[in-house]
Write an enzyme that holds these catalytic residues in place. Structure first.
Site, mmCIF file in Angstrom:
data_model
loop_
_atom_site.group_PDB
_atom_site.id
_atom_site.type_symbol
_atom_site.label_atom_id
_atom_site.label_comp_id
_atom_site.label_asym_id
_atom_site.label_seq_id
_atom_site.Cartn_x
_atom_site.Cartn_y
_atom_site.Cartn_z
ATOM 1 N N GLY A 1 0.794 -1.217 0.000
ATOM 2 C CA GLY A 1 0.000 0.000 0.000
ATOM 3 C C GLY A 1 0.824 1.263 0.000
ATOM 4 O O GLY A 1 0.291 2.357 0.240
ATOM 5 N N THR B 1 3.052 0.032 -6.978
ATOM 6 C CA THR B 1 2.377 -0.301 -8.237
ATOM 7 C C THR B 1 1.843 0.954 -8.914
ATOM 8 O O THR B 1 1.841 1.052 -10.146
ATOM 9 C CB THR B 1 1.230 -1.304 -7.979
ATOM 10 O OG1 THR B 1 1.790 -2.505 -7.393
ATOM 11 C CG2 THR B 1 0.526 -1.689 -9.264
ATOM 12 N N GLU C 1 6.140 -7.976 -8.447
ATOM 13 C CA GLU C 1 5.925 -9.198 -7.661
ATOM 14 C C GLU C 1 5.822 -10.413 -8.578
ATOM 15 O O GLU C 1 4.942 -11.262 -8.425
ATOM 16 C CB GLU C 1 4.628 -9.071 -6.838
ATOM 17 C CG GLU C 1 4.615 -7.910 -5.874
ATOM 18 C CD GLU C 1 5.518 -8.139 -4.673
ATOM 19 O OE1 GLU C 1 6.053 -9.255 -4.542
ATOM 20 O OE2 GLU C 1 5.683 -7.208 -3.880
#
Length: 599
Positions: A385, A389, A512
């Site tokens: 968070g 991304t 990831e």
């Protein structure tokens, strides 16, 4: 960014008032065939005018009826008229349907083209099922109005007006008595028509909502089953079905009132005409043939009334559909036309005081600054968070920074054309998406040139995918299923890597890429990633520090802020949270300067 040149002029507020001009603008922009439309309308009008003449033929036939007066010529003429009317009516219906289908095809083409170039933020804020409903149901409503209701409306108006004019000419007193019944019928029919419109609009909205639920559940059916959520989702679907059922019942109740009322009005008019007309026939003021003609004209007045009412109901539904179609067509889209080509991708990428927030929400990235050297590996780590991304999304220009700039060399990345800029990137995520199709389709997806068999197999070999592909009965022609469900996670990742290799990107982003794999698959995928990363500028997001300890630069991002950067050894000494992350995942020796992966 520029908006679409095909957007409809006018504000959304205007559209919400049901402005029919916007509907006409929308239809004109689909460029329906004017000659075909003109011929269809002329045939439809001609067919209606012929229908208006038939009762007069009937009147003369009844008034002068005798076997001696009846000729084959009259019978033949009436037969020919009926045949011509039938052919004209059929051709008119076909042509209008053809135009309606062409209009809806053009609308869907424009919408599909628009949906593909809309900004990612549109899909963040709109559910997929609703968008699908706009594409299918709303355009279908527009088609229905043009192909089915518009011709009935115009011919109905001509039929009603023409019939009333002829009736006034034949006997104005009787016509006045007949028309006196219509306002009484309107007292019932108008409120029912309004109620039907409200029900139809609610039914449209509920159908769109139900479509959304179906799309969401069926596309993630494995999640539903693995979570034992069948009963919960059944409840959600049952609620939608129940709401549709309630709207259907309300619609049925209104229709149950409209049909008998129409029959009642028809019978009342017949009683009035037959009763009053019979008195006038007996007194000699009206002929028997004229009375028959009155009854036929009455039918030509009452029957189109239903078509005219249906048209207005459908028109209101179409205005609502038009609003939603226009809303999409006016949405801000990505600019795929302007900008220069990327000629030297192997330059420093600079993130300079970049901040970003989704809409009016709290910023996800705060004043972020760093550089990525060409050909190097930069790892981005930190708690979930933190905006990692989102940073990748900014680099691919899915979103624009609220402040700050991103540059390639001395040029801001927004100065490059989107196609040229995005063609520099290869992206491999945790759940690499696959399309329904064959393995060949997925590896070659997005490649705009002919791919030889040798190139395909070489990409698969470097991605360590050739071994498992060769073991499949159909090899590269194996169907992967929806979202690649027939393949394992490791196999999907290797196909995604093969796709990236075939694309030959200059900048690589790994999000990831191995975190969801088992240890055996991870080893294979890591080897494939090494082949992919060789000679490319690479950015890696990873929670497993074992995958990034050899990176030239590691960036530690917390809550959207860069709190540390350097090599693994430098951060291990200087950054408390990185040290905590490392000690949880890696085994350190006594000197803290040599790292060995924990077993």
């Amino acid at each position: 960014m520029e908006t679409s040149t095909e957007a409809i002029p006018g504000s959304k507020e205007t559209a919400k008032k049901g402005n029919w001009k916007l509907f006409l603008k929308l239809i004109r922009q689909t460029k329906p065939s004017v000659p075909i439309l003109t011929i269809a309308v002329i045939m439809s009008i001609a067919s209606t005018l012929v229908a208006l003449v038939i009762p007069l033929f009937t009147k003369n036939l009844v008034d002068g009826f005798s076997l001696s007066n009846l000729s084959f010529g009259q019978i033949g003429l009436i037969g020919i008229i009926f045949v011509i009317q039938t052919i004209a009516s059929g051709l008119s219906i076909y042509m209008l349907n053809r135009i309606g289908q062409k209009v809806v095809a053009e609308l869907r083409d424009r919408l599909w083209k628009k949906l593909l170039v809309l900004k990612v933020s549109y899909y963040d804020n709109h559910r997929t099922g609703e968008t699908i409903s706009r594409m299918t149901n709303d355009t279908g409503v527009v088609k229905s109005l043009i192909a089915e209701h518009m011709t009935g409306f115009f011919t109905g108006i001509i039929s009603v007006v023409g019939s009333i004019i002829v009736l006034f000419y034949m006997d104005w007193k009787m016509t006045a008595v007949m028309l006196g019944v219509i306002p009484v019928a309107a007292l019932f029919m108008v409120p029912l028509g309004r109620q039907m419109f409200k029900i139809s609009k609610g039914l449209q909205q509920e159908t769109a909502s139900f479509t959304t639920v179906l799309t969401q559940v069926l596309s993630e059916i494995r999640l539903v089953k693995s979570s034992n959520a069948e009963s919960k989702e059944y409840g959600n679907g049952k609620a939608g079905i129940t709401n549709l059922f309630r709207f259907g019942l309300r619609e049925a109740k209104v229709q149950a009132l409209i049909a008998p009322l129409m029959f009642f009005v028809m019978m009342m008019l017949l009683v009035v005409i037959v009763g009053y007309g019979g008195m006038r026939v007996s007194s000699g003021a009206l002929s028997a043939g004229a009375l028959v003609a009155f009854i036929l004209y009455l039918i030509q007045i009452v029957m189109p009334m239903n078509q005219i009412t249906s048209f207005f109901t459908q028109f209101q539904k179409t205005i609502g559909a038009t609003e939603r179609i226009i809303e999409i067509l006016e949405m801000e889209e990505e600019d795929h036309t302007s900008g220069k080509a990327v000629e030297q991708p192997n330059q420093v990428i600079t993130i300079d005081h970049v901040s970003f927030a989704y809409g009016q929400e709290e910023p996800v990235i705060h004043d972020l600054s760093f550089k990525v050297n060409p050909g190097s590996v930069t790892a981005i780590v930190g708690p979930s968070g933190g905006g990692k991304t989102t940073l990748f999304s900014l680099l691919e220009r899915y979103y624009e920074p609220v402040s700050g700039t991103i540059r390639l060399g001395e040029d801001e990345i927004k100065s490059f054309s989107l196609q040229s800029w995005r063609s520099q990137f290869g992206y491999v995520s945790q759940e690499s998406p696959l399309i329904a199709g064959t393995i060949r389709d997925n590896i070659c997806y997005g490649i705009h040139h002919e791919v030889s068999e040798e190139q395909l197999r070489q990409a698969a070999k470097m991605a360590y995918a050739d071994t498992f592909i060769s073991e499949l009965p159909k090899g590269y022609e194996t169907e992967v299923g929806e979202r690649g469900i027939k393949l394992s996670g490791g196999q999907r990742q290797r196909i995604a890597i093969a796709r990236a290799l075939l694309r030959d990107p200059k900048i690589l982003m790994l999000d990831e890429a191995t975190s969801s794999l088992d240890s055996k698959s991870e080893v294979v995928v890591q080897e494939a990633l090494k082949n992919l990363m060789h000679g490319r500028t690479t950015l890696v997001i990873a929670h497993r520090l074992s995958t990034v300890v050899e990176a030239e630069q590691i960036l530690f991002i917390e809550k959207g802020r860069l709190t540390g950067s350097g090599t693994h050894e430098e951060l291990l000494r200087s950054h408390a949270m990185y040290h905590e992350f490392a000690t949880q995942q890696l085994r350190l020796n006594d000197h803290d300067d040599y790292v060995k992966l924990s077993v």
